[in-house]
Motif scaffolding. Structure first.
Motif, PDB file in Angstrom:
ATOM      1  N   VAL A 107       0.833  -1.202   0.000  1.00 41.99           N
ATOM      2  CA  VAL A 107       0.000   0.000   0.000  1.00 41.99           C
ATOM      3  C   VAL A 107       0.868   1.252   0.000  1.00 41.99           C
ATOM      4  CG1 VAL A 107      -1.877   1.195   1.219  1.00 41.99           C
ATOM      5  CG2 VAL A 107      -1.627  -1.290   1.470  1.00 41.99           C
ATOM      6  N   ILE A 108       0.402   2.280  -0.692  1.00 41.94           N
ATOM      7  CA  ILE A 108       0.977   3.624  -0.595  1.00 41.94           C
ATOM      8  C   ILE A 108      -0.091   4.510   0.038  1.00 41.94           C
ATOM      9  CG2 ILE A 108       1.723   5.682  -1.882  1.00 41.94           C
ATOM     10  CD1 ILE A 108       3.824   3.541  -1.940  1.00 41.94           C
ATOM     11  N   VAL A 109       0.291   5.212   1.112  1.00 47.37           N
ATOM     12  CA  VAL A 109      -0.626   6.130   1.795  1.00 47.37           C
ATOM     13  C   VAL A 109      -0.046   7.532   1.718  1.00 47.37           C
ATOM     14  CG1 VAL A 109      -1.771   6.706   3.964  1.00 47.37           C
ATOM     15  CG2 VAL A 109      -1.382   4.304   3.373  1.00 47.37           C
ATOM     16  N   ASP A 110      -0.807   8.444   1.136  1.00 48.51           N
ATOM     17  CA  ASP A 110      -0.416   9.845   1.035  1.00 48.51           C
ATOM     18  C   ASP A 110      -1.445  10.683   1.778  1.00 48.51           C
ATOM     19  OD1 ASP A 110       0.250  12.449   0.395  1.00 48.51           O
ATOM     20  OD2 ASP A 110       0.396  12.089  -1.766  1.00 48.51           O
ATOM     21  N   PRO A 111      -1.122  11.133   2.989  1.00 48.07           N
ATOM     22  CA  PRO A 111      -2.098  11.889   3.779  1.00 48.07           C
ATOM     23  C   PRO A 111      -2.323  13.312   3.281  1.00 48.07           C
ATOM     24  CG  PRO A 111      -0.020  11.772   4.958  1.00 48.07           C
ATOM     25  CD  PRO A 111       0.132  10.933   3.706  1.00 48.07           C
ATOM     26  N   THR A 112      -1.519  13.774   2.320  1.00 52.63           N
ATOM     27  CA  THR A 112      -1.681  15.153   1.839  1.00 52.63           C
ATOM     28  C   THR A 112      -2.863  15.295   0.885  1.00 52.63           C
ATOM     29  OG1 THR A 112      -0.203  14.910  -0.070  1.00 52.63           O
ATOM     30  CG2 THR A 112       0.814  15.536   2.037  1.00 52.63           C
ATOM     31  N   VAL A 113      -3.337  14.185   0.328  1.00 54.10           N
ATOM     32  CA  VAL A 113      -4.497  14.224  -0.560  1.00 54.10           C
ATOM     33  C   VAL A 113      -5.739  14.413   0.310  1.00 54.10           C
ATOM     34  CG1 VAL A 113      -5.869  12.942  -2.235  1.00 54.10           C
ATOM     35  CG2 VAL A 113      -3.372  12.754  -2.267  1.00 54.10           C
ATOM     36  N   GLN A 114      -6.497  15.451   0.025  1.00 52.11           N
ATOM     37  CA  GLN A 114      -7.674  15.774   0.845  1.00 52.11           C
ATOM     38  C   GLN A 114      -8.915  15.872  -0.029  1.00 52.11           C
ATOM     39  OE1 GLN A 114      -7.693  15.795   4.142  1.00 52.11           O
ATOM     40  NE2 GLN A 114      -5.513  15.299   4.104  1.00 52.11           N
ATOM     41  N   PRO A 115     -10.114  15.583   0.456  1.00 50.44           N
ATOM     42  CA  PRO A 115     -10.445  15.429   1.863  1.00 50.44           C
ATOM     43  C   PRO A 115     -10.134  14.039   2.402  1.00 50.44           C
ATOM     44  CG  PRO A 115     -12.459  15.229   0.596  1.00 50.44           C
ATOM     45  CD  PRO A 115     -11.333  15.549  -0.381  1.00 50.44           C
ATOM     46  N   ASN A 116     -10.008  13.032   1.554  1.00 47.64           N
ATOM     47  CA  ASN A 116      -9.652  11.691   2.017  1.00 47.64           C
ATOM     48  C   ASN A 116      -8.249  11.365   1.548  1.00 47.64           C
ATOM     49  OD1 ASN A 116     -12.309  11.191   3.052  1.00 47.64           O
ATOM     50  ND2 ASN A 116     -12.987  10.825   0.957  1.00 47.64           N
ATOM     51  N   ARG A 117      -7.461  10.823   2.433  1.00 46.46           N
ATOM     52  CA  ARG A 117      -6.095  10.486   2.056  1.00 46.46           C
ATOM     53  C   ARG A 117      -6.075   9.451   0.934  1.00 46.46           C
ATOM     54  NH1 ARG A 117      -3.870   6.336   6.601  1.00 46.46           N
ATOM     55  NH2 ARG A 117      -5.477   4.779   6.257  1.00 46.46           N
ATOM     56  N   TYR A 118      -5.010   9.455   0.168  1.00 44.13           N
ATOM     57  CA  TYR A 118      -4.797   8.453  -0.880  1.00 44.13           C
ATOM     58  C   TYR A 118      -4.249   7.206  -0.209  1.00 44.13           C
ATOM     59  CZ  TYR A 118      -2.830   6.287  -5.079  1.00 44.13           C
ATOM     60  OH  TYR A 118      -2.526   5.428  -6.105  1.00 44.13           O
TER      61      TYR A 118
END
Length: 162
Positions: A107-118
């Motif tokens: 998994v790749i998690v990018d919390p900067t993508v809003q409103p829901n993280r990637y």
């Protein structure tokens, strides 16, 4: 080597791109324990999150793929210095008919993508010969949603790319 008889532009213009269709194979509620801090490493920080159990439920493309997530797996997490998380989970799921499927979910998690993280992944599902061995020959894409703080689990969607 003979020269190309058709240039790239014409080739791309004449051939429609293949667009994958996605069908839901399963959704899993994966219970997790407290994370273990494994310390810093080159370019980031490492964690280990135990997988303690859970359940999974068949989607339209996964007839019969329901059962339990077995305890004993783990999610190896790497928090990169740029804030991106790389997760590498390895665990087993036991279908109601007794079939064991080994799941590796990267998994790749990018919390900067809003409103829901990637939070998207590639799932490698390995099954024994039989009813579910088609999983060994297909690409599964995944989604991941954390249920925290309401519950110590994640919800994973496995989608068949066809």
């Amino acid at each position: 080597m003979p020269p190309h008889s058709v240039d790239d532009a014409r080739l791309l213009n004449d051939m429609e791109p293949q667009k994958p269709e996605l069908s839901l194979v399963w959704r899993a509620v994966v219970e997790v324990g407290e994370g273990i801090d494994l310390g810093p490493a080159r370019g980031g920080h490492r964690f280990l999150v135990p997988i303690t159990g859970g359940r999974f439920y068949a989607g339209p493309a996964g007839a019969g793929l329901s059962g339990t997530v077995l305890p004993g797996g783990a999610d190896r997490q790497f928090l990169r210095s740029d804030g991106i998380k790389e997760l590498d989970a390895l665990y087993e799921m036991k279908c109601e008919d007794g079939t064991i499927i080994t799941v590796r979910n990267r998994v790749i998690v990018d919390p900067t993508v809003q409103p829901n993280r990637y939070a998207m992944s590639v799932i490698d599902a390995t099954a024994e010969a039989g009813k579910f061995d088609w999983l060994n020959r297909r690409i599964l894409l995944g989604t991941l949603t954390s249920a925290r703080p309401a519950r110590a689990c994640v919800v994973i969607g496995a989608w068949l790319a066809a």
